[in-house]
Design an enzyme around this catalytic site. Structure first.
Site, PDB file in Angstrom:
ATOM      1  CG  ASP A   1      -2.055   0.985   1.116  1.00 31.18           C
ATOM      2  OD1 ASP A   1      -2.400   1.388  -0.017  1.00 31.18           O
ATOM      3  OD2 ASP A   1      -2.598   1.379   2.168  1.00 31.18           O
TER       4      ASP A   1
ATOM      5  CD1 TRP B   1       7.311   6.769  -3.252  1.00 25.43           C
ATOM      6  CD2 TRP B   1       6.646   6.988  -5.390  1.00 25.43           C
ATOM      7  NE1 TRP B   1       8.437   6.840  -4.024  1.00 25.43           N
ATOM      8  CE2 TRP B   1       8.058   6.979  -5.342  1.00 25.43           C
ATOM      9  CE3 TRP B   1       6.018   7.115  -6.628  1.00 25.43           C
ATOM     10  CZ2 TRP B   1       8.841   7.087  -6.499  1.00 25.43           C
ATOM     11  CZ3 TRP B   1       6.797   7.229  -7.772  1.00 25.43           C
ATOM     12  CH2 TRP B   1       8.192   7.215  -7.707  1.00 25.43           C
TER      13      TRP B   1
ATOM     14  CG  HIS C   1      -0.549   1.956  -9.282  1.00 28.33           C
ATOM     15  ND1 HIS C   1      -0.702   1.640  -7.959  1.00 28.33           N
ATOM     16  CD2 HIS C   1      -1.652   2.673  -9.617  1.00 28.33           C
ATOM     17  CE1 HIS C   1      -1.849   2.140  -7.512  1.00 28.33           C
ATOM     18  NE2 HIS C   1      -2.442   2.777  -8.506  1.00 28.33           N
TER      19      HIS C   1
ATOM     20  CD1 TRP D   1     -13.177  -5.333  -8.927  1.00 29.36           C
ATOM     21  CD2 TRP D   1     -12.648  -4.582 -10.959  1.00 29.36           C
ATOM     22  NE1 TRP D   1     -12.595  -6.376  -9.622  1.00 29.36           N
ATOM     23  CE2 TRP D   1     -12.264  -5.937 -10.870  1.00 29.36           C
ATOM     24  CE3 TRP D   1     -12.409  -3.899 -12.166  1.00 29.36           C
ATOM     25  CZ2 TRP D   1     -11.661  -6.621 -11.931  1.00 29.36           C
ATOM     26  CZ3 TRP D   1     -11.805  -4.584 -13.229  1.00 29.36           C
ATOM     27  CH2 TRP D   1     -11.446  -5.917 -13.099  1.00 29.36           C
TER      28      TRP D   1
ATOM     29  NE  ARG E   1      -7.735   2.105  -5.264  1.00 30.65           N
ATOM     30  CZ  ARG E   1      -6.531   2.174  -4.754  1.00 30.65           C
ATOM     31  NH1 ARG E   1      -5.510   2.519  -5.519  1.00 30.65           N
ATOM     32  NH2 ARG E   1      -6.322   1.900  -3.482  1.00 30.65           N
TER      33      ARG E   1
ATOM     34  CG  LEU F   1       9.792 -16.893  -4.089  1.00 30.27           C
ATOM     35  CD1 LEU F   1       9.866 -16.938  -2.567  1.00 30.27           C
ATOM     36  CD2 LEU F   1      10.185 -15.490  -4.564  1.00 30.27           C
TER      37      LEU F   1
HETATM   38  C1  IPE Z   1      -5.332  -2.702  -0.103  1.00 32.96           C
HETATM   39  O1  IPE Z   1      -5.034  -1.354  -0.306  1.00 32.96           O
HETATM   40  C2  IPE Z   1      -5.314  -3.435  -1.407  1.00 32.96           C
HETATM   41  C3  IPE Z   1      -4.031  -3.523  -2.074  1.00 32.96           C
HETATM   42  C4  IPE Z   1      -2.872  -3.148  -1.608  1.00 32.96           C
HETATM   43  C5  IPE Z   1      -4.082  -4.149  -3.361  1.00 32.96           C
HETATM   44  P1  IPE Z   1      -6.175  -0.262  -0.413  1.00 32.96           P
HETATM   45  O2  IPE Z   1      -5.492   1.044  -0.557  1.00 32.96           O
HETATM   46  O3  IPE Z   1      -7.148  -0.611  -1.470  1.00 32.96           O
HETATM   47  O4  IPE Z   1      -6.892  -0.374   1.005  1.00 32.96           O
HETATM   48  P2  IPE Z   1      -7.897   0.617   1.723  1.00 32.96           P
HETATM   49  O5  IPE Z   1      -8.984   0.909   0.751  1.00 32.96           O
HETATM   50  O6  IPE Z   1      -7.148   1.848   2.078  1.00 32.96           O
HETATM   51  O7  IPE Z   1      -8.342  -0.128   2.944  1.00 32.96           O
HETATM   52  C1  IPE Z   2      -1.740   0.191  -3.275  1.00 33.90           C
HETATM   53  O1  IPE Z   2      -1.463   1.543  -3.314  1.00 33.90           O
HETATM   54  C2  IPE Z   2      -1.937  -0.398  -4.659  1.00 33.90           C
HETATM   55  C3  IPE Z   2      -3.322  -0.732  -4.986  1.00 33.90           C
HETATM   56  C4  IPE Z   2      -4.316  -0.735  -4.145  1.00 33.90           C
HETATM   57  C5  IPE Z   2      -3.589  -1.107  -6.361  1.00 33.90           C
HETATM   58  P1  IPE Z   2      -2.613   2.618  -3.309  1.00 33.90           P
HETATM   59  O2  IPE Z   2      -2.945   2.918  -4.721  1.00 33.90           O
HETATM   60  O3  IPE Z   2      -3.727   2.204  -2.445  1.00 33.90           O
HETATM   61  O4  IPE Z   2      -1.862   3.850  -2.664  1.00 33.90           O
HETATM   62  P2  IPE Z   2      -2.437   4.904  -1.636  1.00 33.90           P
HETATM   63  O5  IPE Z   2      -2.950   4.129  -0.460  1.00 33.90           O
HETATM   64  O6  IPE Z   2      -3.515   5.667  -2.338  1.00 33.90           O
HETATM   65  O7  IPE Z   2      -1.257   5.755  -1.307  1.00 33.90           O
HETATM   66 MG    MG Z   3      -4.149   2.476  -0.455  1.00 34.68          MG
END
Ligand code: IPE
Ligand code: IPE
Ligand code: MG
Length: 240
Positions: free
Chosen positions: A17, A22, A34, A66, A68, A128
């Site tokens: 996360d 970043w 990403h 999804w 997002r 692995l």
């Molecule tokens: C959790 O991160 C899912 C992944 C890292 C793929 P999110 O950023 O989606 O989690 P929430 O929504 O803050 O709980």
């Molecule tokens: C985790 O990073 C990756 C995915 C959930 C795909 P985020 O995209 O949730 O990053 P933040 O939490 O918004 O910084």
């Molecule tokens: Mg996140």
């Protein structure tokens, strides 16, 4: 003082996360975070190989992601196809067996076939096991496992359910890391994390380097896992 030997977890699971934050800090679009996250993951796989970790499971896209913006979702779908095209040769060179864990029904043909091809081409590798949870949710996994058993008319027990889960090919995670500073599970490995040691890192995922992984391993190594027993039982000072 004598230091105890470092205990390396066999199975490490990571909620990757912090990519969006970043990118935002650098005035970049979220997808740039990403992309950087893919490079971090590639370094993390190498670091796991160097440390003798047997299984790495990462959360790359949740059932909830999804929701997002569609541009970000489609960017992530393209990124997985691109990342596989670039990285599968090095997975093969390093003995990494990749698995995608999650519901595949919603993916395009292009994404589905990229996942299938990557799995097929790395299937014989043994150093692995690398599970990428992609359109995954812990609740989805429990439900699909229960449905599988119901359709076969099998009794639901802890063992039968465990064996029907999408992660049945690996033991439960020993160490579960979440980067990005949030203190929650977000629907990751709800069943399998029952006795995992949890570690939360303030590092945003794109910044999570070898030193950060080593800090997590050191914290894990210093924990006492009791699985319901007393400390004295675990230390062999009382009957088990
Ligand atoms: C959790 O991160 C899912 C992944 C890292 C793929 P999110 O950023 O989606 O989690 P929430 O929504 O803050 O709980
Ligand atoms: C985790 O990073 C990756 C995915 C959930 C795909 P985020 O995209 O949730 O990053 P933040 O939490 O918004 O910084
Ligand atoms: Mg996140």
């Amino acid at each position: 003082m004598a230091t105890s030997p470092l205990i390396i977890p066999h199975h490490v699971a990571i909620v990757m996360d912090g990519n969006g934050r970043w990118a935002k800090k650098r005035y970049l679009p979220r997808i740039a975070g990403h992309k950087q996250g893919v490079d971090t993951l590639s370094n993390c796989v190498k670091a796991c190989l160097d440390r003798g970790i047997g299984v790495l499971t990462v959360f790359a896209f949740s059932s909830e992601n999804w929701s997002r913006p569609s541009e970000e979702v489609s960017g992530l779908m393209e990124l997985v196809v691109l990342a596989l095209a670039r990285k599968v040769p090095s997975l093969n060179a390093n003995g990494v067996q990749i698995h995608f864990i999650g519901d595949r029904q919603r993916f395009s043909e292009k994404v589905s076939s990229a996942l299938v091809q990557a799995e097929a081409s790395t299937a014989d590798n043994q150093r692995l096991i690398f599970n990428v949870c992609f359109n995954y949710g812990g609740r989805w996994d429990i439900v699909q496992a229960a449905q599988k058993l119901a359709s076969r008319g099998e009794a639901i027990t802890e063992l039968s359910l465990d064996r029907a889960m999408a992660l049945a090919h690996v033991p439960d995670p020993d160490l579960l890391i979440r980067t990005g500073g949030e203190l929650r599970i977000s629907n990751f490995m709800l069943w399998q994390a029952a006795y995992s040691e949890l570690y939360f890192s303030e590092s945003l995922w794109p910044e999570f380097d070898e030193a950060a992984l080593d800090r997590a391993i050191a914290a894990f190594s210093a924990r006492q896992r009791r699985f319901g027993q007393t400390p004295e039982q675990v230390n062999g000072l009382a009957p088990a």
